[in-house]
Design an enzyme around this catalytic site. Structure first.
Site, PDB file in Angstrom:
ATOM      1  N   ASP A  76       0.853  -1.196   0.000  1.00  0.00           N
ATOM      2  CA  ASP A  76       0.000   0.000   0.000  1.00  0.00           C
ATOM      3  C   ASP A  76       0.887   1.244   0.000  1.00  0.00           C
ATOM      4  O   ASP A  76       2.052   1.199   0.417  1.00  0.00           O
ATOM      5  CB  ASP A  76      -0.981   0.009   1.186  1.00  0.00           C
ATOM      6  N   GLU A 141      -0.084  -0.794   5.893  1.00  0.00           N
ATOM      7  CA  GLU A 141       1.009  -0.267   6.715  1.00  0.00           C
ATOM      8  C   GLU A 141       0.871   1.235   6.854  1.00  0.00           C
ATOM      9  O   GLU A 141       1.090   1.803   7.908  1.00  0.00           O
ATOM     10  CB  GLU A 141       2.366  -0.609   6.096  1.00  0.00           C
TER      11      GLU A 141
HETATM   12 ZN   LIG Z   1       6.786   2.121   4.242  1.00  0.00          ZN
END
Ligand SMILES: [Zn+2]
Length: 395
Positions: A76, A141
């Site tokens: 992501d 994340e």
């Molecule tokens: Zn990162």
């Protein structure tokens, strides 16, 4: 069949997937396409939790006879910001003057692209490492990090997965490839203090109790003295007051309540329990101080509320892992990497509960910026570092 040995080709395929958290954007499918011909078994579990978006993740394992190395990362990316400000469109993977542009180029699709190229070259040349390699890749994340690495680790462990070491491919280098390995991270704690006073007229302060004076007293006690002077592996712990709120719009009124929020980044002098106890102790002692509240007999009335989950401090002490990585960096780049614990938190704080973990990736200069980009030469160099690391750690 052509194996994914070219990190630039791998990265271009990943950048073209608009995987802004929590969207998969095609990025995990692109990874699966690269990993299957290398002999990886690929799973893509989706995790959910009330109040957060569902997130798809990927776990891939290439099984062998020997130790088990995990590579961890995320596909992501953060939003592109002002798209018109980009020199080349953020999901185009355009190459100009020897650099590839795109959101995620360094944070951290680039690291994943290089690691896959390194494994592919090993498979092509030697039939693959003598042991197991897995990729633990999350799509959460840069977001709330709830349906990502924590759950993916639990999911894999519940299926019997065990790892001997982990390498996180986040961009760790401040200026040049080979500058810095992260071998630990500081812990992080946040809390809000609320001080209750008594509202009144500013001209008659003896009839009121100004909570700003009380809050100043408590905040003062948190800032002075410093918590420690740092340790061999860590910089000094640091507390920052991040908000100080009264919400009072009148100049002639003493407000009834004041709040402040603080965050502390702490080193291995402390655990979150000992540090929380120290903070409670400082506030309790300070509540009777007269410096900002001369003449008052009653102690400051306050509440302390801890926020979020604390991030635990950790330090990896595994010479085989650190030496293999530092040695590979030296061999390929000629640089002696600094073993550092600086910077914010990362997913390594979750992985350290399962196995020793170190972090090394690209140069972080353009991460999260407009025109995020990576020199193609740097992609090739990181791939060679990872190749050398695979040879050394498994060898
Ligand atoms: Zn990162």
């Amino acid at each position: 069949m052509k194996l994914p040995t070219d990190p630039a080709e791998n990265l271009a395929a990943l950048i073209r997937c608009p995987s802004v958290t929590p969207a998969e954007g095609g990025a995990l499918s692109a990874l699966e396409t690269m990993l299957k011909p290398l002999g990886f078994a690929v799973d893509r579990p989706t995790f959910s939790e009330d109040g957060t978006p569902d997130v798809e993740n990927l776990y891939a394992r290439r099984s062998g006879n020997g130790p088990h190395l995990m590579f961890a990362g995320h596909t992501d990316v953060v939003p592109v910001g002002d798209e018109a400000a980009w020199t080349h469109p953020p999901f185009s993977a355009a190459i100009a003057h020897g650099e590839m542009y795109g959101r995620g180029a360094v944070d951290m699709k680039g690291g994943i692209a290089c690691f896959i190229a390194a494994v592919a070259r090993h498979v092509e040349a030697h039939g693959g490492p003598k042991g197991s390699v897995s990729l633990l890749i999350t799509g959460d994340e840069e977001g709330p990090s709830i349906n990502g690495t924590v759950k993916l680790l639990e999911w894999a462990a519940s299926r019997g997965e065990k790892w001997d070491a982990a390498l996180v491919g986040e961009p760790t280098n401040p200026d040049a490839l080979g500058d810095m390995i992260k071998i630990g991270r500081r812990g992080s704690l946040s809390a809000t203090i609320t001080v209750h006073g008594r509202q009144g007229h500013v001209a008659y302060p003896h009839l009121a109790d100004n909570p700003v004076r009380g809050l100043m007293t408590l905040v003062d006690a948190l800032i002075n003295p410093v918590f420690d002077k740092g340790t061999k592996d860590f910089q000094p712990s640091n507390l920052e007051v991040t908000t100080f709120d009264v919400g009072n719009t009148a100049t002639n009124v003493i407000a009834a309540k004041a709040t402040a929020t603080f965050n502390i980044r702490y080193n291995d002098t402390w655990t979150d329990e000992t540090l929380q106890a120290e903070i409670h102790n400082r506030l309790d002692k300070a509540s009777g101080r007269k410096k900002y509240r001369p003449g008052r007999k009653d102690p400051i009335e306050f509440e302390l509320a801890w926020r979020d989950r604390p991030s635990h401090v950790f330090l990896t002490r595994n010479d085989k892992l650190i030496d293999a990585l530092a040695g590979s960096i030296k061999t390929v780049t000629g640089r002696e990497p600094k073993l550092s614990t600086t910077g914010g938190t990362s997913d390594a704080r979750f992985i350290k509960n399962y196995c020793p973990v170190v972090e090394f990736g690209l140069v972080g200069k353009t991460m999260h910026m407009v025109d995020e980009r990576v020199p193609l030469a740097e992609l090739e160099m990181l791939t060679q570092v990872y190749q050398q690391f695979l040879a050394d750690w498994f060898g």
